[in-house]
Design an enzyme around this catalytic site. Structure first.
Site, PDB file in Angstrom:
ATOM      1  N   ARG A 141       0.813  -1.231   0.000  1.00 55.54           N
ATOM      2  CA  ARG A 141       0.000   0.000   0.000  1.00 55.54           C
ATOM      3  C   ARG A 141       0.839   1.270   0.000  1.00 55.54           C
ATOM      4  O   ARG A 141       0.269   2.359   0.062  1.00 55.54           O
ATOM      5  CB  ARG A 141      -0.983  -0.007   1.176  1.00 55.54           C
ATOM      6  CG  ARG A 141      -1.882  -1.220   1.122  1.00 55.54           C
ATOM      7  CD  ARG A 141      -3.240  -1.054   1.744  1.00 55.54           C
ATOM      8  NE  ARG A 141      -4.047  -2.163   1.273  1.00 55.54           N
ATOM      9  CZ  ARG A 141      -4.225  -3.310   1.933  1.00 55.54           C
ATOM     10  NH1 ARG A 141      -3.730  -3.472   3.132  1.00 55.54           N
ATOM     11  NH2 ARG A 141      -4.926  -4.286   1.395  1.00 55.54           N
ATOM     12  N   GLY A 201      -2.075 -10.255   8.390  1.00 60.30           N
ATOM     13  CA  GLY A 201      -2.127 -11.711   8.522  1.00 60.30           C
ATOM     14  C   GLY A 201      -3.308 -12.194   9.342  1.00 60.30           C
ATOM     15  O   GLY A 201      -3.303 -13.308   9.852  1.00 60.30           O
ATOM     16  N   GLY A 202      -4.340 -11.353   9.462  1.00 61.72           N
ATOM     17  CA  GLY A 202      -5.482 -11.639  10.334  1.00 61.72           C
ATOM     18  C   GLY A 202      -6.256 -12.899  10.004  1.00 61.72           C
ATOM     19  O   GLY A 202      -7.042 -13.364  10.820  1.00 61.72           O
ATOM     20  N   TRP A 253      -3.775  -3.173   8.729  1.00 62.66           N
ATOM     21  CA  TRP A 253      -3.725  -3.274   7.263  1.00 62.66           C
ATOM     22  C   TRP A 253      -3.344  -1.956   6.613  1.00 62.66           C
ATOM     23  O   TRP A 253      -3.215  -1.890   5.397  1.00 62.66           O
ATOM     24  CB  TRP A 253      -5.081  -3.722   6.729  1.00 62.66           C
ATOM     25  CG  TRP A 253      -5.475  -5.077   7.194  1.00 62.66           C
ATOM     26  CD1 TRP A 253      -6.290  -5.379   8.249  1.00 62.66           C
ATOM     27  CD2 TRP A 253      -5.056  -6.338   6.653  1.00 62.66           C
ATOM     28  NE1 TRP A 253      -6.405  -6.744   8.372  1.00 62.66           N
ATOM     29  CE2 TRP A 253      -5.672  -7.354   7.419  1.00 62.66           C
ATOM     30  CE3 TRP A 253      -4.224  -6.703   5.585  1.00 62.66           C
ATOM     31  CZ2 TRP A 253      -5.469  -8.720   7.157  1.00 62.66           C
ATOM     32  CZ3 TRP A 253      -4.042  -8.057   5.322  1.00 62.66           C
ATOM     33  CH2 TRP A 253      -4.657  -9.041   6.101  1.00 62.66           C
ATOM     34  N   ASN A 271     -10.080  -7.742  11.777  1.00 60.90           N
ATOM     35  CA  ASN A 271     -11.008  -8.701  12.366  1.00 60.90           C
ATOM     36  C   ASN A 271     -10.359  -9.565  13.435  1.00 60.90           C
ATOM     37  O   ASN A 271      -9.152  -9.695  13.503  1.00 60.90           O
ATOM     38  CB  ASN A 271     -11.563  -9.603  11.258  1.00 60.90           C
ATOM     39  CG  ASN A 271     -10.470 -10.396  10.572  1.00 60.90           C
ATOM     40  OD1 ASN A 271      -9.793  -9.869   9.700  1.00 60.90           O
ATOM     41  ND2 ASN A 271     -10.245 -11.628  10.976  1.00 60.90           N
ATOM     42  N   ASP A 314     -15.951 -10.657   9.846  1.00 60.06           N
ATOM     43  CA  ASP A 314     -14.771 -10.128   9.145  1.00 60.06           C
ATOM     44  C   ASP A 314     -14.925  -8.622   8.909  1.00 60.06           C
ATOM     45  O   ASP A 314     -14.475  -8.090   7.905  1.00 60.06           O
ATOM     46  CB  ASP A 314     -14.547 -10.872   7.812  1.00 60.06           C
ATOM     47  CG  ASP A 314     -13.159 -10.638   7.237  1.00 60.06           C
ATOM     48  OD1 ASP A 314     -12.258 -10.216   7.986  1.00 60.06           O
ATOM     49  OD2 ASP A 314     -12.976 -10.868   6.018  1.00 60.06           O
ATOM     50  N   ARG A 341     -15.938  -1.320   7.532  1.00 62.49           N
ATOM     51  CA  ARG A 341     -16.566  -2.254   6.602  1.00 62.49           C
ATOM     52  C   ARG A 341     -18.063  -2.349   6.860  1.00 62.49           C
ATOM     53  O   ARG A 341     -18.814  -2.871   6.049  1.00 62.49           O
ATOM     54  CB  ARG A 341     -15.935  -3.634   6.767  1.00 62.49           C
ATOM     55  CG  ARG A 341     -14.510  -3.650   6.294  1.00 62.49           C
ATOM     56  CD  ARG A 341     -14.189  -4.983   5.708  1.00 62.49           C
ATOM     57  NE  ARG A 341     -12.762  -5.151   5.573  1.00 62.49           N
ATOM     58  CZ  ARG A 341     -12.178  -6.301   5.357  1.00 62.49           C
ATOM     59  NH1 ARG A 341     -12.888  -7.413   5.298  1.00 62.49           N
ATOM     60  NH2 ARG A 341     -10.872  -6.365   5.210  1.00 62.49           N
TER      61      ARG A 341
END
Ligand SMILES: [Cu+2]
Length: 688
Positions: A141, A201-202, A253, A271, A314, A341
């Site tokens: 990113r 890596g969730g 993230w 999450n 999630d 989200r």
């Protein structure tokens, strides 16, 4: 005027204080520190434009009156880096003193002449192509810069510093091992000698954290975990006597923001793990799906606000936090916002983490098997996407946000990919609006009790958009004072995991679309003023800069796996003196759900229940020659079938664990198939 004696006392007091505490060092890079404290102007030196992540530029040579004349100044292809189906291009280029720096989904970095697009140097990361713990597309990113170095986090969980002049590696620090489930996808943040990097890596049973590194040496200064070990603050929100929190996700993230006056660094967490199975982790599960503030020098906890208690959907907080100053009820307030989200924007006071406009805890549907939270925080104001799913053929139940589910699939909207996913949300101090890209999509949520296996996917269920169900998006201006919609565009494609946007003092919001179009809108009214076809999925967030008195707008167009857009390796720069016209449109993304991910050519085996995900086919999409035989093998625990949507075309019948069925494809065509017992599990075979 001060008495000389007073001054001496002050100096002595300061000195003894310094000796007791830490010697206050001179800023390691005063110029970068100054640039990131103010709004972006001639240069764009950090991912979010400055420390606030507002993505706001003071440049206004290009404005609402002349933007229609904008054309391509240059377009450069990055030698095929990151140009394949497994990659997404989500980075904002950085620009300093006429040089542009951009990182691709393969963690390769290119320095370009920002005026001409000529490549100056290249850094090829050489990351292991066998990395198997990337969640959702190979992605980087963005970059940070300071002290003559460029900083990046890699998918192999290393943070790397490159010499800005040459691209040579100056230091490389392993934060973790990808084999343990960890990756880095976020852009780091540089300020006052420290590089801040969040780990991802969730979906792999990991423990989230923010790591602070010494910018000069790469030495790790501190780690601040987003999940409590037993006995630590927050551990009371996990079942006592268990270590579920140690693999409970809450990864980072996206880029942090920082307020130097308050001395705080801010970020959001993803999450909980396992994603869809809350049965063994009773409690709110701090600090999953939370906004957090830490002391910027030590990483010490200051406050948190959890957006979703005991997340089983999630519902990551994945979009970067945005800092802004406003006036509410006549009082100046220091705000922080994040688009979730869930479809809501969460707006808090960044001094203490308390809601600025109002967020109410309200009762939500309950399922004791999932140990659901009794209430969820509901922001006052308006959501940017619909929050109820409609019933579809083949499903028994549809519900609204926070509906529960167990082993029979339930349709819920927003889906677990948003609302707003990783996409940044710009803020304009001129309009007082946030600009929020959103995805409109329904998912069928199902719980399945996956086992925890070190370094393997650990999701505890699945959420897939039913094959053929509609998907679209929204782009919304949200008034920061009221959290209500100022204007909204319905978009043909889902853009919550793309639709990168940024805003200028010229009164313009620039935003990309996954069909390759790059748009300029009037920031106040939303009116479209300019549109340009870049030829590749335009999902990354654009940036603004100036060279030799000329303003440029730049965007990396390389497509996005999450968006289903056409991949590429291009960087475009536009200016009022530009001469280049648009390219041919690439294939547009689908507006109905179906299998996603790279198409594997020549595959002869498809496994159901592979990679520790029960409801999956791997590879999900294959391309074969007519006459080829494909063996479908069930390695999951449950019975699965591969049955073409037009059931006459092919059907393995229901296969129990360990059973295989070979199918020979004689007719060319594009075949979608589902698992009959689990219609939310699907794949695609393209026969040529
Ligand atoms: Cu199945």
């Amino acid at each position: 005027m001060r008495h000389p004696g007073q001054r001496a006392i002050a100096v002595l007091t300061t000195l003894s204080f310094s000796l007791l505490m830490v010697m206050p060092a001179r800023a390691a890079d005063p110029e970068i520190d100054r640039l990131v404290r103010g709004p972006a102007g001639k240069d764009w030196v950090t991912n979010g434009g400055n420390l606030t992540n507002q993505r706001y530029s003071t440049l206004k040579q290009i404005d609402t009156t002349n933007v229609a004349q904008l054309k391509g100044a240059w377009m450069t292809r990055l030698k095929g880096s990151g140009a394949a189906g497994k990659y997404s291009f989500e980075a904002s280029p950085l620009v300093k003193d006429g040089t542009m720096y951009v990182v691709t989904g393969n963690d390769d970095v290119f320095a370009l002449n920002a005026k001409t697009g000529t490549i100056i140097w290249e850094y090829w990361s050489g990351i292991d192509q066998k990395i198997s713990t990337v969640c959702c597309g190979w992605v980087n990113r963005g970059l940070a810069m300071g002290e003559g170095l460029l900083f990046l986090g890699q998918l192999d969980a290393n943070v790397v510093a490159l010499n800005m002049k040459t691209g040579e590696v100056v230091w490389k620090t392993p934060i973790e091992k990808w084999e343990n489930g960890y990756t880095i996808t976020s852009a780091p943040l540089y300020y006052d000698g420290i590089v801040y990097s969040g780990i991802a890596g969730g979906e792999f049973g990991v423990r989230g954290r923010l790591t602070a590194l010494d910018a000069k040496t790469g030495a790790i200064l501190w780690r601040s975990y987003t999940l409590p070990a037993p006995g630590e603050r927050g551990s009371e929100t996990w079942p006592a006597g268990t270590d579920h929190s140690m693999r409970g996700g809450a990864t980072i993230w996206n880029t942090p923001a920082l307020d130097p006056d308050l001395g705080l660094v801010y970020f959001v967490t993803g999450n909980c793990g396992p994603d869809y199975d809350g049965s063994m982790r009773e409690g709110d599960n701090l600090y999953c799906a939370s906004m957090m503030a830490l002391k910027m020098k030590t990483g010490e906890y200051v406050w948190h606000f959890q957006q979703v208690h005991h997340d089983i959907w999630d519902y990551d907080a994945a979009s970067p936090v945005v800092l802004f100053d406003t006036v509410i009820d006549g009082k100046p307030r220091k705000g922080i916002a994040e688009a979730g989200r869930t479809g809501w924007v969460y707006i808090l006071d960044r001094t203490d983490g308390k809601p600025l406009i109002g967020i109410d805890e309200k009762p939500v549907p309950q399922d004791p098997r999932q140990k659901t939270a009794k209430t969820q925080p509901i922001p006052r104001g308006e959501a940017v996407v619909p929050q109820c799913a409609e019933i579809l053929v083949g499903y028994e139940k549809a519900g609204c946000i926070f509906e529960t589910f167990w082993e029979t699939p339930v349709l819920i909207q927003p889906s677990g990919i948003g609302g707003t996913n990783w996409s940044p949300v710009p803020y304009s101090p001129d309009t007082g609006y946030f600009y929020v890209p959103g995805t409109v999509r329904t998912s069928a949520f199902t719980r399945f009790g996956d086992k925890y296996l070190h370094g393997q996917r650990y999701t505890g269920g699945s959420q897939s958009a039913p094959i053929g169900s509609a998907m679209s998006g929204t782009f919304t201006a949200i008034d920061a004072k009221t959290n209500t919609i100022a204007w909204q565009h319905k978009t043909p494609y889902r853009i919550g995991g793309g639709g990168g946007s940024s805003v200028t003092a010229g009164g313009l919001v620039f935003r990309g679309e996954p069909d390759g179009n790059f748009l300029a809108l009037d920031a106040k009214t939303g009116k479209e003023l300019w549109r340009f076809q870049t030829g590749f999925g335009a999902d990354a967030p654009p940036v603004f800069y100036e060279v030799d008195g000329e303003q440029y707008v730049a965007i990396a167009t390389g497509g996005n796996q999450l968006q289903g857009s056409a991949y590429g390796d291009a960087v475009w720069a536009f200016s009022l003196k530009g001469q280049m016209g648009p390219l041919w449109p690439p294939p547009p993304p689908s507006t109905v759900a179906g299998p996603t991910g790279p198409i594997i050519a020549g595959a002869d085996t498809v496994r159901a229940g592979a990679n520790n995900v029960e409801y999956s086919f791997a590879p999900a999409r294959i391309r074969i020659k007519a006459g080829s035989t494909v063996t479908f093998t069930n390695i999951g625990d449950l019975p699965h079938s591969a049955t073409s949507m037009d059931r006459g075309k092919f059907d393995t019948g229901v296969l129990v664990k360990g059973q295989s069925k070979a199918i020979t494809f004689t007719q060319p065509g594009n075949f979608y198939y589902i698992c009959l017992p689990h219609p939310w599990q699907y794949g695609q075979v393209i026969v040529e």
